[in-house]
Structures are given as C-alpha cells and as structure tokens.
Design a protein around this motif. Sequence first.
Motif, PDB file in Angstrom:
ATOM      1  N   ALA A   1      -2.381  13.477  -9.585  1.00 54.28           N
ATOM      2  CA  ALA A   1      -1.123  12.752  -9.759  1.00 54.28           C
ATOM      3  C   ALA A   1      -1.373  11.254  -9.850  1.00 54.28           C
ATOM      4  CB  ALA A   1      -0.180  13.042  -8.588  1.00 54.28           C
ATOM      5  N   SER A   2      -0.489  10.612 -10.584  1.00 53.17           N
ATOM      6  CA  SER A   2      -0.518   9.159 -10.702  1.00 53.17           C
ATOM      7  C   SER A   2      -0.232   8.534  -9.343  1.00 53.17           C
ATOM      8  CB  SER A   2       0.553   8.770 -11.715  1.00 53.17           C
ATOM      9  OG  SER A   2       0.992   7.460 -11.488  1.00 53.17           O
ATOM     10  N   THR A   3      -0.818   7.374  -9.062  1.00 57.51           N
ATOM     11  CA  THR A   3      -0.480   6.665  -7.821  1.00 57.51           C
ATOM     12  C   THR A   3       0.893   6.010  -7.933  1.00 57.51           C
ATOM     13  OG1 THR A   3      -1.755   4.827  -8.708  1.00 57.51           O
ATOM     14  CG2 THR A   3      -2.768   6.100  -6.931  1.00 57.51           C
ATOM     15  N   GLN A   4       1.338   5.732  -9.169  1.00 58.39           N
ATOM     16  CA  GLN A   4       2.613   5.047  -9.375  1.00 58.39           C
ATOM     17  C   GLN A   4       3.737   6.072  -9.467  1.00 58.39           C
ATOM     18  OE1 GLN A   4      -0.176   4.315 -10.992  1.00 58.39           O
ATOM     19  NE2 GLN A   4      -0.459   2.133 -11.136  1.00 58.39           N
ATOM     20  N   LEU A   5       4.274   6.433  -8.297  1.00 56.74           N
ATOM     21  CA  LEU A   5       5.297   7.485  -8.260  1.00 56.74           C
ATOM     22  C   LEU A   5       6.444   7.087  -7.346  1.00 56.74           C
ATOM     23  CD1 LEU A   5       3.135  10.701  -7.718  1.00 56.74           C
ATOM     24  CD2 LEU A   5       4.148   9.956  -9.874  1.00 56.74           C
ATOM     25  N   TYR A   6       7.529   7.779  -7.525  1.00 58.25           N
ATOM     26  CA  TYR A   6       8.684   7.700  -6.618  1.00 58.25           C
ATOM     27  C   TYR A   6       8.208   7.986  -5.179  1.00 58.25           C
ATOM     28  CZ  TYR A   6      13.208   9.141  -4.690  1.00 58.25           C
ATOM     29  OH  TYR A   6      14.333   9.276  -3.929  1.00 58.25           O
ATOM     30  N   GLY A   7       8.757   7.241  -4.203  1.00 57.28           N
ATOM     31  CA  GLY A   7       8.297   7.364  -2.816  1.00 57.28           C
ATOM     32  C   GLY A   7       8.401   8.781  -2.267  1.00 57.28           C
ATOM     33  N   GLY A   8       9.498   9.470  -2.567  1.00 62.94           N
ATOM     34  CA  GLY A   8       9.677  10.842  -2.087  1.00 62.94           C
ATOM     35  C   GLY A   8       8.630  11.784  -2.667  1.00 62.94           C
ATOM     36  N   THR A   9       8.222  11.518  -3.892  1.00 61.26           N
ATOM     37  CA  THR A   9       7.200  12.357  -4.520  1.00 61.26           C
ATOM     38  C   THR A   9       5.856  12.149  -3.837  1.00 61.26           C
ATOM     39  OG1 THR A   9       8.413  12.062  -6.580  1.00 61.26           O
ATOM     40  CG2 THR A   9       6.207  13.001  -6.742  1.00 61.26           C
ATOM     41  N   ILE A  10       5.576  10.894  -3.482  1.00 60.33           N
ATOM     42  CA  ILE A  10       4.304  10.615  -2.803  1.00 60.33           C
ATOM     43  C   ILE A  10       4.256  11.335  -1.445  1.00 60.33           C
ATOM     44  CG2 ILE A  10       2.834   8.814  -1.792  1.00 60.33           C
ATOM     45  CD1 ILE A  10       3.783   6.932  -3.988  1.00 60.33           C
ATOM     46  N   THR A  11       5.363  11.269  -0.683  1.00 58.02           N
ATOM     47  CA  THR A  11       5.317  11.955   0.621  1.00 58.02           C
ATOM     48  C   THR A  11       5.298  13.482   0.442  1.00 58.02           C
ATOM     49  OG1 THR A  11       7.708  11.604   0.845  1.00 58.02           O
ATOM     50  CG2 THR A  11       6.286  10.135   2.087  1.00 58.02           C
ATOM     51  N   LEU A  12       6.007  13.988  -0.557  1.00 57.68           N
ATOM     52  CA  LEU A  12       5.914  15.440  -0.837  1.00 57.68           C
ATOM     53  C   LEU A  12       4.447  15.839  -1.071  1.00 57.68           C
ATOM     54  CD1 LEU A  12       7.005  18.296  -1.683  1.00 57.68           C
ATOM     55  CD2 LEU A  12       7.258  17.383  -3.993  1.00 57.68           C
ATOM     56  N   PHE A  13       3.772  15.045  -1.904  1.00 57.90           N
ATOM     57  CA  PHE A  13       2.386  15.395  -2.272  1.00 57.90           C
ATOM     58  C   PHE A  13       1.409  15.194  -1.116  1.00 57.90           C
ATOM     59  CE2 PHE A  13       2.903  14.580  -7.167  1.00 57.90           C
ATOM     60  CZ  PHE A  13       3.814  15.626  -7.213  1.00 57.90           C
ATOM     61  N   THR A  14       1.547  14.043  -0.419  1.00 55.60           N
ATOM     62  CA  THR A  14       0.530  13.736   0.596  1.00 55.60           C
ATOM     63  C   THR A  14       0.820  14.386   1.950  1.00 55.60           C
ATOM     64  OG1 THR A  14       1.683  11.697   1.194  1.00 55.60           O
ATOM     65  CG2 THR A  14      -0.079  11.505  -0.452  1.00 55.60           C
TER      66      THR A  14
ATOM     67  N   ILE B   1      -1.578  17.865 -14.092  1.00 50.34           N
ATOM     68  CA  ILE B   1      -1.591  16.401 -14.001  1.00 50.34           C
ATOM     69  C   ILE B   1      -0.133  15.966 -13.985  1.00 50.34           C
ATOM     70  CG2 ILE B   1      -2.324  14.233 -15.068  1.00 50.34           C
ATOM     71  CD1 ILE B   1      -4.553  15.790 -16.466  1.00 50.34           C
ATOM     72  N   PHE B   2       0.230  15.194 -12.963  1.00 45.10           N
ATOM     73  CA  PHE B   2       1.630  14.808 -12.761  1.00 45.10           C
ATOM     74  C   PHE B   2       1.757  13.287 -12.863  1.00 45.10           C
ATOM     75  CE2 PHE B   2       5.350  13.527 -10.471  1.00 45.10           C
ATOM     76  CZ  PHE B   2       6.260  14.567 -10.599  1.00 45.10           C
ATOM     77  N   PHE B   3       2.740  12.825 -13.659  1.00 47.95           N
ATOM     78  CA  PHE B   3       3.004  11.375 -13.729  1.00 47.95           C
ATOM     79  C   PHE B   3       4.449  11.131 -14.150  1.00 47.95           C
ATOM     80  CE2 PHE B   3       2.610  11.034 -18.402  1.00 47.95           C
ATOM     81  CZ  PHE B   3       1.860  12.167 -18.703  1.00 47.95           C
ATOM     82  N   GLU B   4       4.856   9.862 -14.153  1.00 48.11           N
ATOM     83  CA  GLU B   4       6.234   9.498 -14.513  1.00 48.11           C
ATOM     84  C   GLU B   4       6.242   8.711 -15.822  1.00 48.11           C
ATOM     85  OE1 GLU B   4       7.791   7.365 -11.078  1.00 48.11           O
ATOM     86  OE2 GLU B   4       7.783   9.167  -9.843  1.00 48.11           O
ATOM     87  N   THR B   5       7.275   8.921 -16.633  1.00 51.19           N
ATOM     88  CA  THR B   5       7.388   8.213 -17.916  1.00 51.19           C
ATOM     89  C   THR B   5       7.527   6.714 -17.686  1.00 51.19           C
ATOM     90  OG1 THR B   5       8.697  10.095 -18.647  1.00 51.19           O
ATOM     91  CG2 THR B   5       8.581   8.220 -20.126  1.00 51.19           C
ATOM     92  N   ILE B   6       8.491   6.352 -16.817  1.00 50.72           N
ATOM     93  CA  ILE B   6       8.620   4.961 -16.365  1.00 50.72           C
ATOM     94  C   ILE B   6       8.601   5.075 -14.855  1.00 50.72           C
ATOM     95  CG2 ILE B   6      10.049   2.890 -16.279  1.00 50.72           C
ATOM     96  CD1 ILE B   6      11.456   3.795 -18.830  1.00 50.72           C
ATOM     97  N   SER B   7       7.552   4.566 -14.213  1.00 47.75           N
ATOM     98  CA  SER B   7       7.426   4.857 -12.788  1.00 47.75           C
ATOM     99  C   SER B   7       8.427   4.047 -11.985  1.00 47.75           C
ATOM    100  CB  SER B   7       6.001   4.596 -12.313  1.00 47.75           C
ATOM    101  OG  SER B   7       5.731   3.219 -12.374  1.00 47.75           O
ATOM    102  N   ASN B   8       8.918   4.679 -10.935  1.00 41.69           N
ATOM    103  CA  ASN B   8       9.899   4.094 -10.033  1.00 41.69           C
ATOM    104  C   ASN B   8       9.207   3.883  -8.686  1.00 41.69           C
ATOM    105  OD1 ASN B   8      12.045   3.548  -8.337  1.00 41.69           O
ATOM    106  ND2 ASN B   8      12.950   5.587  -8.461  1.00 41.69           N
ATOM    107  N   PRO B   9       9.090   2.666  -8.160  1.00 45.69           N
ATOM    108  CA  PRO B   9       9.670   1.412  -8.634  1.00 45.69           C
ATOM    109  C   PRO B   9       8.681   0.442  -9.298  1.00 45.69           C
ATOM    110  CG  PRO B   9       9.101   1.158  -6.348  1.00 45.69           C
ATOM    111  CD  PRO B   9       8.546   2.488  -6.805  1.00 45.69           C
ATOM    112  N   SER B  10       7.416   0.831  -9.496  1.00 47.58           N
ATOM    113  CA  SER B  10       6.464  -0.177  -9.995  1.00 47.58           C
ATOM    114  C   SER B  10       6.599  -0.408 -11.505  1.00 47.58           C
ATOM    115  CB  SER B  10       5.036   0.223  -9.638  1.00 47.58           C
ATOM    116  OG  SER B  10       4.707   1.392 -10.329  1.00 47.58           O
ATOM    117  N   ILE B  11       7.359   0.451 -12.180  1.00 43.11           N
ATOM    118  CA  ILE B  11       7.730   0.271 -13.585  1.00 43.11           C
ATOM    119  C   ILE B  11       6.499   0.198 -14.489  1.00 43.11           C
ATOM    120  CG2 ILE B  11       9.490  -0.799 -15.035  1.00 43.11           C
ATOM    121  CD1 ILE B  11      10.819  -1.391 -12.572  1.00 43.11           C
TER     122      ILE B  11
END
Length: 422
Positions: free
Chosen positions: A102-115, A147-157
């Motif tokens: 997964a990308s490091t640039q992710l929504y906060g909830g997604t990061i805690t779900l994953f980690t 492989i998981f990522f965001e089109t426009i990452s929230n919030p680092s954009i």
Amino acid sequence: MNDQTNAIHFGYEKETQGTMAVPIYMSTAYDFGSADFAASSFNLEQGTDHVYTRVGNPTTAILERRFAKIEGGSASLAVASGMSAIFYAILNITEAGDNIIASTQLYGGTITLFTQTLKKLGIETRFFDVNGYDAIESLIDDKTKCIFFETISNPSITVPDFEPIITIANKHGLLTIVDNTVATPYLCKPLKLGCDVVVHSASKYTGGQGLAIGGLIVERENLVEKIKGNSRYNYFNEPETSYHGLVFSNCPASSVLFTFRMRMVLMRDTGAVMSPFNAWLFVQGLETLALRIKEHSKNALLIAQFLEAHPKVKKVNYPLLATDKNYANASKYLQNGASGLLSFEVENLAMAKEILDKVSVFSIVANIGDSKSIINHSASTTHQQLSKEELQKAGINEGLIRLSVGIEDADDLISDLAKAIG
Ligand SMILES: *Cc1c(COP(=O)(O)O)cnc(C)c1O
C-alpha cells in the motif's frame, strides 16, 4: 449514453407505477411466492435483490448498477461505509499469512485499518511511497495479494503515476485496488486506466451534502481473466464449501465474480450493509455529482492560487497548480479538474490553530466532499492516531491545514481565508 445521462437514468426502468423518483424499498425480506423459487434463490440461481436485504435490496441495486456504470466497471457492491468498502475489498482476496502493498499516502482510517486491524488478523501491509514506485517490486512475494493506493491522496494530495504501478501489478498477476473517493469518476476513471477494483467513500462527494455514510466497491470488466487460474486468488478458483463446492471463476456470474463473492460470502457473513434509505440519498447525490465536482474543482484552484501568492503561506498542495510536484501526473490523469481538496502549510501549530478559529464561512469539521467548505488541522484530528514517523510519511506536518473547498461563492471563501490568515 454519457455519464451525466447515466447518472440521472441508468438502472431504473420506472417499474414502480411510473414513479419518476427512484423509490425507497424499506423491506428486510421478500416473499418468494413458491417453495421452488425460494430454493433456487438460496442456490444462487436467482438474482440477489429479492432474498434478504443484507445481500441485496432493489433501491440499493439501482445505486450499484448506476455507480458501476459511471465508474466504467461491470458491477459494484454498496456497503455501510468507505472503511467497510476498503475492508471488504481486501478481505475478498486475503487470509492470515498474506500481505498487501500500500501507498504511504493514504486516508488516516485506512492506515490504521492496515497497520492495526489487518495486522491483528495476520495480514501484513508493506508500504511504498507513491512518488517512488520502483520499490514496489522488491516488496512482492507469492503471498502478496494487491497493490492499494489513492487517486488523489487524502490529505497529502498526491497523484500517483498509474502506468508504472499497473505495469508492475500486471507483470506479477496482482490486483490493483484504488480509492477514488476524492477524484470521483468524473475526474478520473481508474478502471479505464487498467486498475482492477475501485473503492469509494460515498459519504464524501457522491452524497455531496454531508448527509450519510456509505461505501462502494466497483470491479472492472473482465476481471475474471486476471483471476481465473491465478494461484494468488484461491478463493475464486477453489470450491467454495459454503455453496456446495461452487467455483466462483466458473459460475455463470463470473463476469462479476469479485462483487459476487463479496456479496454472497462477506456480506452474508459479516453484514456491513448500506441502508436502502442511504442508497436513495446517494442516488440523489449522483444526479448532481458532475455539476458539483466542477464547482469544487474551480473554487479549489482559485483558492490554491490565492494561497500560493500569500506571504504567510509556506507551501500549497494542489495538483493542478503549475508549481505542484504532482502537476505532470495531475495533467495526465485528472483532465476535468482536481477536486476540492487542498492543503497548505503555515509556520507552526499556533498559527494553524489561529486560522481555524478565525474563519467563519469554513467550518472546523472532520469530513470532506460536502457542499459546505471545511477546514481541518490534520495532525491533531483525523491523523492524531498516527506516530510522528507515520505523519511524516503521509506528508503531514504541524502547520498543515487541509481545506475541503465547497461550492459557495469563491470570492466569499477567499475573503474569509484572507481575514483569518491576516
Ligand atoms: C472518508 C474516506 C474514507 C472512509 O470513508 P467512510 O465513509 O468515512 O468510512 C476512505 N478513503 C478516503 C479517501 C476518505 O476520504
């Protein structure tokens, strides 16, 4: 038909006495009429709209068809929230012992779900920086599932370069799952670029007015070609014991196998269902999404330009600013605008807080995608659960302010910020 026509009409045939508005079917269950029909419904021979609302509902089905059409996919599943959309998309292909990238640039909830949560279930997340996808290949092994990522990452954009990521994924027969919440299908269609699955928080731009929580998972056309016979995806290629040995990649619904399994296994067993009333709200939201996202994008660009010229602003992150590091990718992948999310940095935490307290049109809210403008200090709110290193990796520092620019008049928004920044 084009997207905007589909957003208004697709998937609803006015079968309900000609009602122009999509009806809300508030019903838990459905009368099968005959014993044979009941049996065939449970055997997966019939559609899933008329069994039990945990696995399908006629109002929700209209949203699912319409949303899949606009995303350019073959089917979608509506769920209770964006987080459950991400959880189900991952759970549909993983088990304990597997890993995801997964990308490091992710929504906060997604990061805690994953980690945190996935980790407790025995699923490891290996992170890569979307600005440097070279590292991805070294993270892949035979237990890697996506492989998981965001089109426009929230919030680092950040806007990733889709092509090299898709190329690496395809080389290894891996699924790409993309969170398209911030871009929406009007600004970017990841499935058309070659991604496999898209997830959404419908709570944001799809609903559009901050009314309800919901999520959607959409799969691309012909996904079965990548999954069938692929040893990474045993769930789809081995007999499913809970359906008398059915093999998902062989069954008649195999053209929508990802969605079908999520619905008939994960929804059946864990039930994070979208309420039909919320589905109806999202149907209303979809009708105006194209109009709203144009206004969000136009206002956000004007504000980004204003902030960039302001002496007290250290840095502005907005992908369609010519000076932004994402400009090349944004120009390539976001042809109709860059949505309403932008962030900017001021000197320190105290100054950031002062700005939040001084604005009056913007509200301090932990949300995005509302028609009303929102201001937020990420490090102390939505990303508070992250460690210092995780914050840094997600591109968030103490003076970072995030805006979700609404569809009010742009001049009013700019003078509100001008007054607050001083
Ligand atoms: C809000 C959001 C989510 C989570 O969605 P909920 O509907 O709040 O559960 C996931 N991804 C992104 C990019 C989001 O902005």
